[in-house]
Design a protein around this motif. Structure first.
Motif, PDB file in Angstrom:
ATOM      1  N   SER A   1      -0.686  10.456   7.397  1.00  0.00           N
ATOM      2  CA  SER A   1      -0.932   9.853   6.090  1.00  0.00           C
ATOM      3  C   SER A   1      -2.279   9.146   6.082  1.00  0.00           C
ATOM      4  CB  SER A   1       0.151   8.827   5.766  1.00  0.00           C
ATOM      5  OG  SER A   1       0.120   7.771   6.722  1.00  0.00           O
ATOM      6  N   CYS A   2      -2.739   8.744   7.253  1.00  0.00           N
ATOM      7  CA  CYS A   2      -3.939   7.918   7.350  1.00  0.00           C
ATOM      8  C   CYS A   2      -4.496   8.044   8.761  1.00  0.00           C
ATOM      9  CB  CYS A   2      -3.565   6.469   7.053  1.00  0.00           C
ATOM     10  SG  CYS A   2      -4.910   5.308   7.189  1.00  0.00           S
ATOM     11  N   PHE A   3      -5.790   8.241   8.874  1.00  0.00           N
ATOM     12  CA  PHE A   3      -6.421   8.334  10.187  1.00  0.00           C
ATOM     13  C   PHE A   3      -7.106   7.038  10.593  1.00  0.00           C
ATOM     14  CE2 PHE A   3      -6.296  12.830   8.954  1.00  0.00           C
ATOM     15  CZ  PHE A   3      -5.716  13.365  10.084  1.00  0.00           C
TER      16      PHE A   3
ATOM     17  N   ASN B   1      10.418  10.639  12.242  1.00  0.00           N
ATOM     18  CA  ASN B   1       9.160  10.521  11.503  1.00  0.00           C
ATOM     19  C   ASN B   1       8.798   9.046  11.420  1.00  0.00           C
ATOM     20  OD1 ASN B   1       9.220  13.409  10.610  1.00  0.00           O
ATOM     21  ND2 ASN B   1      11.106  12.673   9.680  1.00  0.00           N
ATOM     22  N   LYS B   2       7.557   8.728  11.722  1.00  0.00           N
ATOM     23  CA  LYS B   2       7.128   7.329  11.760  1.00  0.00           C
ATOM     24  C   LYS B   2       6.852   6.792  10.361  1.00  0.00           C
ATOM     25  CE  LYS B   2       3.351   6.639  14.085  1.00  0.00           C
ATOM     26  NZ  LYS B   2       2.550   7.556  14.053  1.00  0.00           N
ATOM     27  N   ILE B   3       7.297   5.552  10.127  1.00  0.00           N
ATOM     28  CA  ILE B   3       6.971   4.824   8.908  1.00  0.00           C
ATOM     29  C   ILE B   3       5.939   3.740   9.224  1.00  0.00           C
ATOM     30  CG2 ILE B   3       7.843   3.390   7.035  1.00  0.00           C
ATOM     31  CD1 ILE B   3      10.613   4.729   7.529  1.00  0.00           C
ATOM     32  N   PHE B   4       6.221   2.954  10.251  1.00  0.00           N
ATOM     33  CA  PHE B   4       5.349   1.839  10.639  1.00  0.00           C
ATOM     34  C   PHE B   4       5.520   1.626  12.134  1.00  0.00           C
ATOM     35  CE2 PHE B   4       4.616  -2.613  11.609  1.00  0.00           C
ATOM     36  CZ  PHE B   4       3.456  -2.916  10.901  1.00  0.00           C
TER      37      PHE B   4
ATOM     38  N   MET C   1       0.843  -1.172   0.000  1.00  0.00           N
ATOM     39  CA  MET C   1       0.000   0.000   0.000  1.00  0.00           C
ATOM     40  C   MET C   1       0.894   1.244   0.000  1.00  0.00           C
ATOM     41  SD  MET C   1      -2.876   1.043   2.771  1.00  0.00           S
ATOM     42  CE  MET C   1      -4.249   1.908   2.103  1.00  0.00           C
ATOM     43  N   VAL C   2       0.512   2.240  -0.746  1.00  0.00           N
ATOM     44  CA  VAL C   2       1.272   3.490  -0.797  1.00  0.00           C
ATOM     45  C   VAL C   2       0.569   4.515   0.092  1.00  0.00           C
ATOM     46  CG1 VAL C   2       2.090   5.368  -2.258  1.00  0.00           C
ATOM     47  CG2 VAL C   2       2.162   3.023  -3.105  1.00  0.00           C
ATOM     48  N   TYR C   3       1.340   5.057   1.022  1.00  0.00           N
ATOM     49  CA  TYR C   3       0.853   6.094   1.928  1.00  0.00           C
ATOM     50  C   TYR C   3       1.391   7.434   1.467  1.00  0.00           C
ATOM     51  CZ  TYR C   3      -0.396   2.315   5.082  1.00  0.00           C
ATOM     52  OH  TYR C   3      -0.940   1.192   5.623  1.00  0.00           O
ATOM     53  N   LYS C   4       0.562   8.460   1.581  1.00  0.00           N
ATOM     54  CA  LYS C   4       0.974   9.811   1.204  1.00  0.00           C
ATOM     55  C   LYS C   4       0.810  10.741   2.395  1.00  0.00           C
ATOM     56  CE  LYS C   4       0.247  13.367  -2.312  1.00  0.00           C
ATOM     57  NZ  LYS C   4      -0.530  13.706  -3.530  1.00  0.00           N
ATOM     58  N   ILE C   5       1.921  11.346   2.797  1.00  0.00           N
ATOM     59  CA  ILE C   5       1.871  12.425   3.774  1.00  0.00           C
ATOM     60  C   ILE C   5       1.905  13.699   2.949  1.00  0.00           C
ATOM     61  CG2 ILE C   5       2.950  13.538   5.756  1.00  0.00           C
ATOM     62  CD1 ILE C   5       4.387  10.845   6.304  1.00  0.00           C
ATOM     63  N   LYS C   6       0.831  14.440   2.963  1.00  0.00           N
ATOM     64  CA  LYS C   6       0.743  15.642   2.135  1.00  0.00           C
ATOM     65  C   LYS C   6       1.463  16.815   2.772  1.00  0.00           C
ATOM     66  CE  LYS C   6      -3.660  14.494  -0.022  1.00  0.00           C
ATOM     67  NZ  LYS C   6      -5.058  14.905  -0.208  1.00  0.00           N
ATOM     68  N   LYS C   7       2.021  17.666   1.926  1.00  0.00           N
ATOM     69  CA  LYS C   7       2.673  18.888   2.372  1.00  0.00           C
ATOM     70  C   LYS C   7       1.725  19.636   3.311  1.00  0.00           C
ATOM     71  CE  LYS C   7       4.698  23.185   0.740  1.00  0.00           C
ATOM     72  NZ  LYS C   7       5.139  23.970  -0.413  1.00  0.00           N
ATOM     73  N   GLY C   8       2.271  20.086   4.441  1.00  0.00           N
ATOM     74  CA  GLY C   8       1.481  20.840   5.414  1.00  0.00           C
ATOM     75  C   GLY C   8       0.735  19.982   6.421  1.00  0.00           C
TER      76      GLY C   8
ATOM     77  N   ALA D   1       4.904  18.315   7.359  1.00  0.00           N
ATOM     78  CA  ALA D   1       5.678  17.932   6.171  1.00  0.00           C
ATOM     79  C   ALA D   1       5.920  19.144   5.274  1.00  0.00           C
ATOM     80  CB  ALA D   1       4.937  16.854   5.396  1.00  0.00           C
ATOM     81  N   ASP D   2       7.158  19.267   4.819  1.00  0.00           N
ATOM     82  CA  ASP D   2       7.563  20.387   3.966  1.00  0.00           C
ATOM     83  C   ASP D   2       7.242  20.142   2.492  1.00  0.00           C
ATOM     84  OD1 ASP D   2       9.465  18.291   3.992  1.00  0.00           O
ATOM     85  OD2 ASP D   2      10.986  19.632   3.176  1.00  0.00           O
ATOM     86  N   LYS D   3       6.862  18.898   2.178  1.00  0.00           N
ATOM     87  CA  LYS D   3       6.524  18.485   0.810  1.00  0.00           C
ATOM     88  C   LYS D   3       5.723  17.199   0.923  1.00  0.00           C
ATOM     89  CE  LYS D   3      10.941  16.071   0.536  1.00  0.00           C
ATOM     90  NZ  LYS D   3      12.292  16.123   0.002  1.00  0.00           N
ATOM     91  N   ASP D   4       5.255  16.665  -0.177  1.00  0.00           N
ATOM     92  CA  ASP D   4       4.567  15.374  -0.163  1.00  0.00           C
ATOM     93  C   ASP D   4       5.592  14.248  -0.019  1.00  0.00           C
ATOM     94  OD1 ASP D   4       2.198  16.726  -0.607  1.00  0.00           O
ATOM     95  OD2 ASP D   4       1.957  16.027  -2.664  1.00  0.00           O
ATOM     96  N   TYR D   5       5.263  13.262   0.808  1.00  0.00           N
ATOM     97  CA  TYR D   5       6.095  12.068   0.969  1.00  0.00           C
ATOM     98  C   TYR D   5       5.261  10.857   0.575  1.00  0.00           C
ATOM     99  CZ  TYR D   5       9.371  14.930   3.563  1.00  0.00           C
ATOM    100  OH  TYR D   5      10.270  15.896   3.920  1.00  0.00           O
TER     101      TYR D   5
END
Length: 161
Positions: A12-14, A48-51, A1-8, A150-154
């Protein structure tokens, strides 16, 4: 699964997911550049948390997580395991990594320890565990920052094996 942390944002997921497992095998790959420069030097080494996985009724009491930060001295991304044990945070190094590199991780929760093995490099950490929790665990999804967003999308791909 691809997670996206959006800029600002931080999250990534609630939506939490629940697990009854004590062993987690997964692969992580950053599809975007994981490096960043914090606005404040004191925040640069915030993890920063990944998993992650809770190990009590609340993850800030007891949990174990895989995370990253950008080390400005080394100009490299540091992969770490960090844990909460009775609200005390411990951070242990799992080595460096790059964008698009597959990070192959096994995390095992045993009676008195968390065992974390980074199979792609052979890195291994044995972390003391004080929790006696044997109930369901909730999975912690990617999250950026402590004080900073986040300073950009990850984009982070996580494959549960």
């Amino acid at each position: 699964m691809v997670y996206k942390i959006k800029k600002g944002n931080h999250y990534s997921c609630f939506i939490p997911s629940i697990s009854f497992n004590d062993t987690f095998n997964f692969q992580i790959k950053f599809l975007s550049d994981p490096s960043y420069i914090s606005k404040s030097d004191k925040n640069q080494e915030d993890v920063n948390k990944i998993f992650g996985v809770s190990d009590s009724f609340h993850h800030h009491i007891s949990s174990v997580r895989i995370g990253w930060f950008y080390d400005t001295k080394l100009k490299a991304n540091q992969l770490v395991v960090y844990s909460y044990s009775n609200r005390i945070v411990r951070v242990d190094n799992l080595g460096l990594f790059n964008k698009n590199e597959v990070l192959d991780i096994t995390l095992i929760i045993v009676k008195n320890h968390y065992l974390v093995h980074r199979k792609d490099t052979g890195s291994f950490q044995l972390i003391p565990r004080e929790s006696n929790w044997n109930g369901p665990r909730y999975i912690l999804h990617p999250y950026f920052g402590g004080n900073e967003v986040a300073d950009k999308d990850y984009l982070i791909e996580i494959k549960r094996l």
